[in-house]
Scaffold this motif. Structure first.
Motif, PDB file in Angstrom:
ATOM      1  N   ILE A  25       0.844  -1.196   0.000  1.00  0.00           N
ATOM      2  CA  ILE A  25       0.000   0.000   0.000  1.00  0.00           C
ATOM      3  C   ILE A  25       0.878   1.245   0.000  1.00  0.00           C
ATOM      4  O   ILE A  25       1.950   1.262   0.612  1.00  0.00           O
ATOM      5  N   PRO A  26       0.437   2.290  -0.709  1.00  0.00           N
ATOM      6  CA  PRO A  26       1.230   3.512  -0.831  1.00  0.00           C
ATOM      7  C   PRO A  26       1.051   4.422   0.380  1.00  0.00           C
ATOM      8  O   PRO A  26       0.300   5.372   0.327  1.00  0.00           O
ATOM      9  N   ALA A  27       1.731   4.131   1.471  1.00  0.00           N
ATOM     10  CA  ALA A  27       1.603   4.945   2.680  1.00  0.00           C
ATOM     11  C   ALA A  27       2.219   6.315   2.436  1.00  0.00           C
ATOM     12  O   ALA A  27       3.048   6.492   1.543  1.00  0.00           O
ATOM     13  N   ALA A  28       1.783   7.288   3.230  1.00  0.00           N
ATOM     14  CA  ALA A  28       2.225   8.670   3.021  1.00  0.00           C
ATOM     15  C   ALA A  28       3.745   8.787   3.093  1.00  0.00           C
ATOM     16  O   ALA A  28       4.347   9.630   2.439  1.00  0.00           O
ATOM     17  N   HIS A  38       1.211  -8.334  10.843  1.00  0.00           N
ATOM     18  CA  HIS A  38       1.846  -7.020  10.912  1.00  0.00           C
ATOM     19  C   HIS A  38       1.443  -6.302  12.208  1.00  0.00           C
ATOM     20  O   HIS A  38       0.342  -6.495  12.702  1.00  0.00           O
ATOM     21  N   ALA A  39       2.343  -5.478  12.724  1.00  0.00           N
ATOM     22  CA  ALA A  39       2.023  -4.725  13.936  1.00  0.00           C
ATOM     23  C   ALA A  39       0.878  -3.763  13.646  1.00  0.00           C
ATOM     24  O   ALA A  39       0.784  -3.239  12.545  1.00  0.00           O
ATOM     25  N   PRO A  40      -0.016  -3.537  14.619  1.00  0.00           N
ATOM     26  CA  PRO A  40      -1.158  -2.652  14.375  1.00  0.00           C
ATOM     27  C   PRO A  40      -0.722  -1.219  14.068  1.00  0.00           C
ATOM     28  O   PRO A  40       0.134  -0.673  14.773  1.00  0.00           O
ATOM     29  N   MET A  41      -1.299  -0.675  13.021  1.00  0.00           N
ATOM     30  CA  MET A  41      -0.939   0.688  12.616  1.00  0.00           C
ATOM     31  C   MET A  41      -2.152   1.359  12.003  1.00  0.00           C
ATOM     32  O   MET A  41      -3.023   0.706  11.453  1.00  0.00           O
ATOM     33  N   ILE A  42      -2.163   2.677  12.069  1.00  0.00           N
ATOM     34  CA  ILE A  42      -3.089   3.451  11.234  1.00  0.00           C
ATOM     35  C   ILE A  42      -2.219   4.378  10.409  1.00  0.00           C
ATOM     36  O   ILE A  42      -1.433   5.147  10.954  1.00  0.00           O
ATOM     37  N   VAL A  43      -2.309   4.256   9.088  1.00  0.00           N
ATOM     38  CA  VAL A  43      -1.443   5.073   8.238  1.00  0.00           C
ATOM     39  C   VAL A  43      -2.287   5.892   7.269  1.00  0.00           C
ATOM     40  O   VAL A  43      -3.348   5.462   6.835  1.00  0.00           O
ATOM     41  N   ALA A  44      -1.749   7.060   6.952  1.00  0.00           N
ATOM     42  CA  ALA A  44      -2.368   7.868   5.890  1.00  0.00           C
ATOM     43  C   ALA A  44      -1.778   7.395   4.568  1.00  0.00           C
ATOM     44  O   ALA A  44      -0.628   6.942   4.519  1.00  0.00           O
ATOM     45  N   LEU A  45      -2.567   7.470   3.509  1.00  0.00           N
ATOM     46  CA  LEU A  45      -2.083   7.042   2.198  1.00  0.00           C
ATOM     47  C   LEU A  45      -1.940   8.258   1.289  1.00  0.00           C
ATOM     48  O   LEU A  45      -2.659   9.232   1.422  1.00  0.00           O
ATOM     49  N   LEU A  62      -4.682  -1.835  -8.089  1.00  0.00           N
ATOM     50  CA  LEU A  62      -5.683  -0.776  -8.132  1.00  0.00           C
ATOM     51  C   LEU A  62      -5.029   0.562  -7.836  1.00  0.00           C
ATOM     52  O   LEU A  62      -4.084   0.642  -7.038  1.00  0.00           O
ATOM     53  N   PHE A  63      -5.563   1.591  -8.486  1.00  0.00           N
ATOM     54  CA  PHE A  63      -5.108   2.939  -8.190  1.00  0.00           C
ATOM     55  C   PHE A  63      -5.973   3.516  -7.074  1.00  0.00           C
ATOM     56  O   PHE A  63      -7.196   3.391  -7.112  1.00  0.00           O
ATOM     57  N   VAL A  64      -5.343   4.100  -6.053  1.00  0.00           N
ATOM     58  CA  VAL A  64      -6.117   4.814  -5.038  1.00  0.00           C
ATOM     59  C   VAL A  64      -5.648   6.264  -4.998  1.00  0.00           C
ATOM     60  O   VAL A  64      -4.467   6.545  -5.177  1.00  0.00           O
ATOM     61  N   GLY A  65      -6.578   7.150  -4.758  1.00  0.00           N
ATOM     62  CA  GLY A  65      -6.251   8.584  -4.748  1.00  0.00           C
ATOM     63  C   GLY A  65      -6.056   9.116  -3.346  1.00  0.00           C
ATOM     64  O   GLY A  65      -6.500  10.202  -3.043  1.00  0.00           O
ATOM     65  N   GLY A  66      -5.419   8.369  -2.466  1.00  0.00           N
ATOM     66  CA  GLY A  66      -5.243   8.816  -1.085  1.00  0.00           C
ATOM     67  C   GLY A  66      -6.274   8.182  -0.179  1.00  0.00           C
ATOM     68  O   GLY A  66      -7.230   7.574  -0.643  1.00  0.00           O
TER      69      GLY A  66
END
Lengths: 137, 294
Positions: A25-28, A38-45, A62-66
């Motif tokens: 995933i494209p994280a910020a 995986h360790a629990p995380m909340i990430v912005a994309l 898939l393309f995601v726009g954030g």
């Protein structure tokens, strides 16, 4: 191989919900590969490409726009602002939206709040990724 | 008594009205299915968003730097009401119900000495509230003529609200819309948007989770982008529910109208036949009494 539950939702619909082996995933702050446990995380994309691997092969791109992703050992939930499978990404449409985003960025004044300037720039970058992805596809 | 010609005319006009209401009912039923599917498709995102927000909100809400969109600015003087209605009428009491709720709310708030500002989505609500509260309007949005409402449309409304918040134009923001319960029931509902209500029940569980989660970038930054998004999704959900409710209400209303038209046609036909028979009888009497007189 071990799997985890991967869910991709956009405001308009639920796009994917199944067991996968790995998701990129494209994280910020850079691309992030997620494996089960995986360790629990909340990430912005940021705008970018999500890749999903199942049975040793890449099955979905898939393309995601954030957006955001919530990662926990047994599940990953991606809340995408918008999501389109690469196969159905239209090059002409992406280019038009890139042009729109660039125009919006030019409109932005230095006096505007920083968040707004960042958002405009992020949008241009996301659309540029979409155009590149559409070209490659 | 109305002449036969008049009666015939009325029967025909009611018949064509019935045709129209029947067609509108069919159209509403088809649109309802689509609107319901769209509303259901939007649900998973809203649910997951709520879960993330609950875990994040519990962490950040207590800190002094918490964003205004989450905790408000402490004041309670200026209220912004976002009223969601349909763009078209002929849906029974659908629009009036929301309008009335909004009107009562505005009156109650103003009686408490608070200032009210209005933002309407949908033409019907705007025209209903304009009669009395034209001076409170700050914006009106309409999706008339649009086949379906996209998320981007709701986001545009949310951006407008966010900008107003940043300008300090209001303290508290609520959403008034028709909640879709089922095809025949829509419930006019008021929902608070800013300060964002944090689900209380989730709080103890999230304390544990919050300690567990890593945030990238920081909690504050994620929250700063998550909150406007949540605002947009709440508005989007309200618009979709309202759209589904509108079709449901129209379907019910048109079903009633079709039935009423049928009853009216029956009554008029009876009346028509009676009049016709009376005319024949009268003519017969005239002929017979004429013949007897000779």
């Amino acid at each position: 191989m071990a799997t985890f539950q991967f869910e991709l939702v956009s405001p308009e619909k639920l796009l994917l919900s199944r067991q996968v082996e790995m998701a990129t995933i494209p994280a910020a702050e850079g691309e992030m590969g997620v494996l089960p446990g995986h360790a629990p995380m909340i990430v912005a994309l940021r705008g970018g490409i999500i890749r999903v691997r199942e049975n040793g092969a890449e099955t979905e791109t898939l393309f995601v726009g954030g957006g955001f992703a919530e990662v926990s050992p047994e599940r990953v939930t991606v809340l995408a602002d918008e999501a389109t499978p690469l196969a159905s990404l239209s090059r002409a449409a992406s280019e038009r939206r890139l042009a729109e985003a660039e125009a919006a960025l030019r409109e932005v004044q230095t006096s505007d709040p920083e968040a707004k300037r960042d958002a405009a720039l992020a949008r241009v970058l996301a659309m540029r990724t979409a155009v590149e992805a559409a070209q490659a596809a | 008594m109305a002449s036969l010609k008049d009666l015939r005319g009325r029967i025909n006009s009611v018949k064509s009205t019935r045709k129209i209401t029947q067609a509108m009912k069919m159209v509403a039923a088809a649109k309802l299915r689509r609107a319901q599917a769209q509303a259901e498709a939007a649900r998973p995102y809203a649910e997951r968003m709520e879960a993330i927000l609950a875990s994040l909100g519990a962490v950040v809400a207590s800190s002094p730097t918490a964003p205004r969109m989450l905790v408000g600015n402490g004041a309670d003087r200026v209220h912004l009401l976002v009223v969601v209605t349909a763009d078209r009428g002929l849906a029974g009491p659908f629009n009036t119900n929301v309008g009335r709720l909004a009107r009562n709310r505005i009156r109650a708030l103003e009686a408490e000495g608070k200032q009210v500002k209005l933002l309407t989505v949908g033409r019907k609500g705007a025209s209903f509230l304009k009669r009395e509260f034209a001076s409170r309007f700050i914006a009106e949005v309409s999706f008339a003529g649009r086949k379906r409402v996209e998320f981007a449309d709701a986001e545009a409304v949310a951006v407008q609200v966010t900008e107003l918040l940043e300008e300090g134009a209001f303290d508290v923001c609520s959403l008034i819309y028709n909640r879709f319960r089922n095809v025949i029931t829509q419930i006019p509902t008021e929902q608070r948007l800013i300060p964002a209500p944090i689900p209380e029940a989730a709080a103890p569980a999230t304390d544990r989770l919050a300690a567990l989660y890593d945030y990238e970038p920081t909690e504050e930054e994620i929250l700063a982008t998550l909150l406007p998004r949540n605002l947009a999704i709440q508005i989007y959900r309200a618009i979709l529910e309202s759209a589904a409710g509108e079709q449901g209400a129209r379907m019910t209303a048109m079903d009633n109208a079709t039935r009423n038209a049928g009853e009216m046609i029956n009554k008029l036909t009876l009346n028509y036949n009676r009049t016709r028979q009376a005319n024949i009888t009268r003519e017969l009497i005239e002929i017979i009494s004429g013949a007897e007189a000779v």
